[in-house]
Design a protein around this motif. Structure first.
Motif, PDB file in Angstrom:
ATOM      1  N   GLU A  64       0.844  -1.193   0.000  1.00 32.64           N
ATOM      2  CA  GLU A  64       0.000   0.000   0.000  1.00 32.64           C
ATOM      3  C   GLU A  64       0.882   1.247   0.000  1.00 32.64           C
ATOM      4  O   GLU A  64       1.675   1.453   0.920  1.00 32.64           O
ATOM      5  CB  GLU A  64      -0.911  -0.015   1.227  1.00 32.64           C
ATOM      6  N   PRO A  65       0.777   2.101  -1.029  1.00 33.56           N
ATOM      7  CA  PRO A  65       1.701   3.238  -1.140  1.00 33.56           C
ATOM      8  C   PRO A  65       1.505   4.329  -0.101  1.00 33.56           C
ATOM      9  O   PRO A  65       2.425   5.115   0.134  1.00 33.56           O
ATOM     10  CB  PRO A  65       1.433   3.774  -2.551  1.00 33.56           C
ATOM     11  N   PHE A  66       0.338   4.403   0.536  1.00 30.09           N
ATOM     12  CA  PHE A  66       0.084   5.523   1.434  1.00 30.09           C
ATOM     13  C   PHE A  66       0.139   5.156   2.918  1.00 30.09           C
ATOM     14  O   PHE A  66      -0.310   5.944   3.751  1.00 30.09           O
ATOM     15  CB  PHE A  66      -1.242   6.205   1.076  1.00 30.09           C
ATOM     16  N   ILE A  67       0.707   3.989   3.261  1.00 28.64           N
ATOM     17  CA  ILE A  67       1.078   3.781   4.653  1.00 28.64           C
ATOM     18  C   ILE A  67       2.332   4.616   4.929  1.00 28.64           C
ATOM     19  O   ILE A  67       3.040   5.018   4.009  1.00 28.64           O
ATOM     20  CB  ILE A  67       1.334   2.288   4.971  1.00 28.64           C
ATOM     21  N   ASP A  68       2.605   4.892   6.200  1.00 34.42           N
ATOM     22  CA  ASP A  68       3.646   5.861   6.551  1.00 34.42           C
ATOM     23  C   ASP A  68       4.982   5.566   5.885  1.00 34.42           C
ATOM     24  O   ASP A  68       5.588   6.452   5.263  1.00 34.42           O
ATOM     25  CB  ASP A  68       3.844   5.897   8.073  1.00 34.42           C
ATOM     26  N   THR A  69       5.479   4.340   6.038  1.00 37.72           N
ATOM     27  CA  THR A  69       6.822   4.033   5.541  1.00 37.72           C
ATOM     28  C   THR A  69       6.892   4.152   4.030  1.00 37.72           C
ATOM     29  O   THR A  69       7.873   4.689   3.486  1.00 37.72           O
ATOM     30  CB  THR A  69       7.251   2.631   5.973  1.00 37.72           C
ATOM     31  N   ASN A  70       5.891   3.672   3.329  1.00 38.50           N
ATOM     32  CA  ASN A  70       5.915   3.752   1.871  1.00 38.50           C
ATOM     33  C   ASN A  70       5.710   5.181   1.379  1.00 38.50           C
ATOM     34  O   ASN A  70       6.301   5.586   0.368  1.00 38.50           O
ATOM     35  CB  ASN A  70       4.871   2.817   1.264  1.00 38.50           C
TER      36      ASN A  70
END
Length: 292
Positions: A64-70
């Motif tokens: 998932e691109p919009f979790i914090d780390t990504n």
């Protein structure tokens, strides 16, 4: 000049962990590992092998691109590059401030797709509300967005109703064929499709000729992160290695062709990637029981 569609790796991490996801097994092993190459190495590869190009479109793949780390990884990549445009696909359930982080770069965003995972969230009103608010947030801030659903035959009328709702709000809606729960290998759902189902599937997901590409009109470049360590592939279904980011190697003479039993990468030597997950010819072999 060529238009390139580049799949760029991010972490295997997602809050939904759908049973039909291609990365389902790795989600449940909590497997995350950063790519073993740098942005500067990517830029050297780009400048050596891809320029001049009509367009370089980056799609972030793996989680998932919009979790914090990504989101941190993605924003760093955008800041450190100049000519790329960006394509996103999200489950729409992340913090609104993470979606807001891409607003300064909206002139470089090709589109953001929001997949509505009906089987996972439609029965949870708070998640549906969050999803809808995030779609409208980016839309109202001038970012090109679309809503997407996977076509589960039994949910067809609900999906059609959802399409009407979003189109009334001025949001494009796409319906994608659903190939099944075992990494798209069992095709169980597609066996139920009738003529109306196939009519509803968006043109973007229909393969109209023998040449196969991830996005119509673009040459596909798939950069492997994690265990693949920056190897470059033309297709995840036939994992012939066509380059290496860290070594600045690339053989552009490949073509992906649809054949009777799937797809085949042609025009390059048959050098494959192997590990305990990807078996014969670098192609994933479902394990059967327990893999759902």
């Amino acid at each position: 000049m060529v238009r390139y569609y580049i799949a760029y790796p991010i972490l295997f991490d997602c809050n939904l962990r759908c049973s039909y996801c291609f990365h389902h097994e790795r989600f449940y092993s909590n497997y995350t590992k950063h790519q073993s190459f740098t942005i500067d190495q990517y830029k050297t590869f780009r400048d050596t092998h891809l320029l001049p190009a009509e367009e370089i479109l980056i799609h972030f793949h793996g989680g998932e691109p919009f979790i914090d780390t990504n989101t941190n990884t993605i924003c760093t990549f955008i800041r450190c590059t100049e000519i790329e445009r960006f394509d996103f696909l999200t489950n729409g359930l992340q913090k609104q401030e993470n979606y807001a982080r891409i607003l300064p770069y909206k002139d470089r965003i090709h589109r953001v797709g929001f997949t509505f995972h009906r089987k996972m969230i439609s029965h949870i009103p708070d998640l549906v509300k969050r999803y809808e608010e995030n779609v409208m947030f980016l839309h109202e801030n001038g970012v090109p967005v679309y809503v997407k659903e996977l076509l589960i035959h039994s949910d067809r009328e609900l999906i059609k109703e959802n399409k009407r709702k979003w189109k009334a709000l001025g949001i494009p809606f796409k319906i994608q064929d659903f190939k099944g729960y075992d990494r798209g290998k069992d095709l169980h759902e597609m066996k139920e499709y009738d003529a109306e189902d196939w009519y509803l599937v968006d043109f973007d997901y229909k393969k109209c000729n023998d040449t196969c590409t991830c996005m119509r009109g673009y040459k596909t470049i798939l950069i492997g992160g994690h265990t693949l360590g920056g190897k470059v592939l033309a297709c995840f279904e036939d994992m012939k290695i066509v380059g290496d980011i860290a070594k600045n190697e690339f053989n552009p003479n490949y073509e992906v062709r649809r054949v009777k039993d799937g797809v085949e990468v042609r025009g390059v030597p048959p050098v494959y990637y192997y590990d305990k997950v990807f078996r014969e010819k670098g192609t994933y072999k479902p394990k059967g029981c327990g893999n759902d």
